[in-house]
Design an enzyme around this catalytic site. Structure first.
Site, mmCIF file in Angstrom:
data_model
loop_
_atom_site.group_PDB
_atom_site.id
_atom_site.type_symbol
_atom_site.label_atom_id
_atom_site.label_comp_id
_atom_site.label_asym_id
_atom_site.label_seq_id
_atom_site.Cartn_x
_atom_site.Cartn_y
_atom_site.Cartn_z
ATOM 1 C CG LEU A 125 71.519 56.540 -107.021
ATOM 2 C CD1 LEU A 125 70.704 56.508 -105.728
ATOM 3 C CD2 LEU A 125 72.977 56.144 -106.709
ATOM 4 N N GLY A 340 96.950 57.583 -138.036
ATOM 5 C CA GLY A 340 95.654 57.769 -138.706
ATOM 6 C C GLY A 340 94.806 56.517 -138.689
ATOM 7 C CD GLU A 363 78.688 51.620 -111.527
ATOM 8 O OE1 GLU A 363 79.106 51.172 -110.458
ATOM 9 O OE2 GLU A 363 78.173 50.927 -112.416
HETATM 10 N N1 COS Z 1 78.258 51.398 -97.642
HETATM 11 C C1 COS Z 1 77.227 51.445 -96.753
HETATM 12 N N2 COS Z 1 76.835 52.603 -96.148
HETATM 13 C C2 COS Z 1 77.505 53.730 -96.465
HETATM 14 C C3 COS Z 1 78.585 53.738 -97.362
HETATM 15 C C4 COS Z 1 78.961 52.521 -97.961
HETATM 16 N N3 COS Z 1 79.975 52.465 -98.826
HETATM 17 N N4 COS Z 1 79.045 55.004 -97.486
HETATM 18 C C5 COS Z 1 78.299 55.765 -96.669
HETATM 19 N N5 COS Z 1 77.368 54.986 -96.056
HETATM 20 C C6 COS Z 1 76.388 55.422 -95.056
HETATM 21 C C7 COS Z 1 77.081 56.149 -93.926
HETATM 22 O O1 COS Z 1 77.518 55.241 -92.933
HETATM 23 C C8 COS Z 1 75.997 57.067 -93.413
HETATM 24 O O2 COS Z 1 75.156 56.321 -92.572
HETATM 25 P P1 COS Z 1 74.313 57.009 -91.344
HETATM 26 O O3 COS Z 1 73.125 57.641 -91.957
HETATM 27 O O4 COS Z 1 73.942 55.862 -90.469
HETATM 28 O O5 COS Z 1 75.224 57.991 -90.691
HETATM 29 C C9 COS Z 1 75.229 57.405 -94.668
HETATM 30 O O6 COS Z 1 75.514 56.383 -95.624
HETATM 31 C C10 COS Z 1 75.616 58.751 -95.253
HETATM 32 O O7 COS Z 1 76.990 58.703 -95.565
HETATM 33 P P2 COS Z 1 77.855 59.994 -95.888
HETATM 34 O O8 COS Z 1 77.653 60.986 -94.770
HETATM 35 O O9 COS Z 1 79.225 59.549 -96.173
HETATM 36 O O10 COS Z 1 77.167 60.576 -97.181
HETATM 37 P P3 COS Z 1 77.559 61.893 -97.950
HETATM 38 O O11 COS Z 1 76.269 62.465 -98.418
HETATM 39 O O12 COS Z 1 78.477 62.758 -97.188
HETATM 40 O O13 COS Z 1 78.462 61.441 -99.187
HETATM 41 C C11 COS Z 1 78.930 60.500 -101.308
HETATM 42 C C12 COS Z 1 78.186 60.498 -99.969
HETATM 43 C C13 COS Z 1 79.337 61.801 -101.899
HETATM 44 C C14 COS Z 1 80.132 59.618 -101.145
HETATM 45 C C15 COS Z 1 77.834 59.859 -102.139
HETATM 46 O O14 COS Z 1 76.737 60.748 -102.247
HETATM 47 C C16 COS Z 1 78.264 59.426 -103.479
HETATM 48 O O15 COS Z 1 78.931 58.389 -103.615
HETATM 49 N N6 COS Z 1 77.871 60.189 -104.523
HETATM 50 C C17 COS Z 1 78.079 59.772 -105.864
HETATM 51 C C18 COS Z 1 76.894 59.007 -106.314
HETATM 52 C C19 COS Z 1 77.192 58.205 -107.546
HETATM 53 O O16 COS Z 1 78.166 57.496 -107.612
HETATM 54 N N7 COS Z 1 76.291 58.338 -108.501
HETATM 55 C C20 COS Z 1 76.465 57.676 -109.741
HETATM 56 C C21 COS Z 1 75.474 56.617 -109.872
HETATM 57 S S1 COS Z 1 75.737 55.842 -111.413
HETATM 58 S S2 COS Z 1 75.036 54.110 -110.980
#
Ligand code: COS
Length: 386
Positions: A125, A340, A363
């Site tokens: 990702l 230490g 994550e």
């Molecule tokens: N499970 C399934 N679907 C989900 C979900 C979940 N937990 N959370 C959100 N969705 C869906 C929403 O329902 C929405 O669907 P629609 O397109 O049908 O409306 C879509 O995904 C977009 O959701 P949202 O608007 O909440 O997305 P955002 O861009 O506002 O925010 C965050 C998302 C910031 C929460 C997300 O980008 C995130 O978790 N970022 C961090 C990424 C991460 O952890 N990276 C590290 C990877 S290391 S492996």
């Protein structure tokens, strides 16, 4: 929810404790020192059923509930966070995505080999320019007559150098933003796919970390997990399981800090008596114990909700936020108790601190968890301009 484990869960916990102490702990320091990804140990964890703990038995998994899974992850995490990372990635990010989004054919093709450890998977990702803003993928998938051609790069990918296949998230249509994303199952031996080891990490030296490059990698239509456009949801649902697993692993680190610190404080003597008899030392032990129990309860609550099939994204973020931050505090305090002696690797506490540091980053950073929790409280998406 009651706070009693069933007889079966207690047995799972005791078995995981004795396996981790017998097999993982004795190798953790050397693997850390030598930056060795211990595939022999991975195979032993697979034989224990840990790489497919929550996968249904019909696909080769152990078919366990999420609470039981957290007990295993906690015990592995108490022993070694590098090995815990293997369990979290293979089980939560890779296997659970296949279970939730895979076709029957994909499940039968991949899951038995994932559970047995014959195939390791990785989760592609994150990219060099795409971390918290996970929807903004630069990797592109172009439709062809034969299927899809994928090009792009991935960064900080656990197990990326050892994986037989990768979940690769790619944009199929930039105009659709997150709704254009797709998740592809990509064989890592395909032409155009390459990986490179990443060294110089603060911790997790026993964990394999890679950057991935995809240069016009060709896959067929049936390589898509879910539908075209489902990619973001595949990623988010995987992270609901992955964050839970990281949180459970951090409970293990907290517990290890308590156990090591109590043992050391009872044995180490200053001013003519064990340092455990000093109130200021006991205060440090008490702080660690409270944080450990609180983190565990939050993980169990999230696990309970998952097992009940109820919404749990917010509760999972709460558990991940608290457990990871608590584990950093506990590891820091454990070194303080050791003085230490805690600064060198004769004792494991310095490794706990180095290993735990990444857990508030990967994550989903602590700040991302707070955004998710804040959004649930207010109904306001802080990422959308008002
Ligand atoms: N499970 C399934 N679907 C989900 C979900 C979940 N937990 N959370 C959100 N969705 C869906 C929403 O329902 C929405 O669907 P629609 O397109 O049908 O409306 C879509 O995904 C977009 O959701 P949202 O608007 O909440 O997305 P955002 O861009 O506002 O925010 C965050 C998302 C910031 C929460 C997300 O980008 C995130 O978790 N970022 C961090 C990424 C991460 O952890 N990276 C590290 C990877 S290391 S492996």
């Amino acid at each position: 929810m009651n706070f009693e484990l069933t007889d079966e869960q207690q047995l799972i916990r005791e078995t995981a404790r004795s396996f981790s102490e017998g097999e993982i702990v004795p190798r953790a320091r050397d693997n850390d020192r030598n930056e060795h990804f211990d595939t022999g140990l991975v195979a032993k964890m697979a034989a224990q059923g840990y790489l497919g703990a929550i996968v249904p038995q019909e696909y080769g998994g152990a078919g366990l509930d999420y609470l039981s899974y957290s007990l295993i992850v906690e015990e592995v995490g108490r022993a070694c966070s590098s090995m815990r990372t293997v369990v979290s990635v293979q089980t939560s990010l890779v296997a659970s995505s296949l279970v939730r989004w895979g076709t029957e054919e994909q499940k039968r093709a991949y899951l038995p080999k994932v559970c047995s450890g014959e195939w390791l998977g990785c989760f592609g990702l994150t990219e060099p320019d795409t971390g918290s803003d996970a929807a903004n993928q630069r990797t592109r998938a172009r439709k062809t007559d034969a299927g899809w051609t994928i090009s792009g790069g991935k960064m900080w990918i656990s197990m990326g150098n050892h994986a037989s296949f990768a979940l690769v998230f790619a944009q199929t249509n930039p105009e659709l933003a997150h709704r254009g994303l797709a998740c592809f199952l990509v064989d890592t031996s395909l032409p155009g796919f390459s990986s490179q080891e990443i060294h110089g990490k603060l911790g997790l030296h026993g964990s394999d970390t890679a950057s991935l490059a995809l240069d016009d990698v060709e896959v067929s239509d049936d390589a898509i997990l879910g539908e075209v456009g489902d990619g973001f949801k595949v990623a988010m649902s995987a992270l609901d399981s992955g964050r839970y697993s990281v949180a459970a692993g951090c409970v293990g680190i907290c517990q290890a800090c308590v156990d090591e610190s109590v043992a050391y404080a009872m044995e180490r003597r200053q001013f003519g008596r064990p340092i455990a008899s000093f109130q200021l030392v006991q205060a440090m032990l008490a702080d660690m114990k409270v944080e450990t129990d609180a983190a565990r309860m939050l993980v169990w609550r999230a696990g309970y909700l998952k097992d009940a099939g109820k919404p749990n994204t917010t509760e999972t973020s709460i558990a991940k936020l608290y457990a990871t931050e608590a584990a950093i505090r506990c590891a820091n305090t454990a070194i303080q108790v050791h003085g230490g002696a805690g600064y060198v690797d004769d004792h494991p506490v310095e490794r706990y601190l180095r290993d735990v540091r990444v857990t508030t980053l990967y994550e989903g950073t602590s700040q991302i968890q707070k955004l998710i929790i804040g959004r649930a409280l207010t109904g306001i998406n802080a990422l959308v301009p008002s």
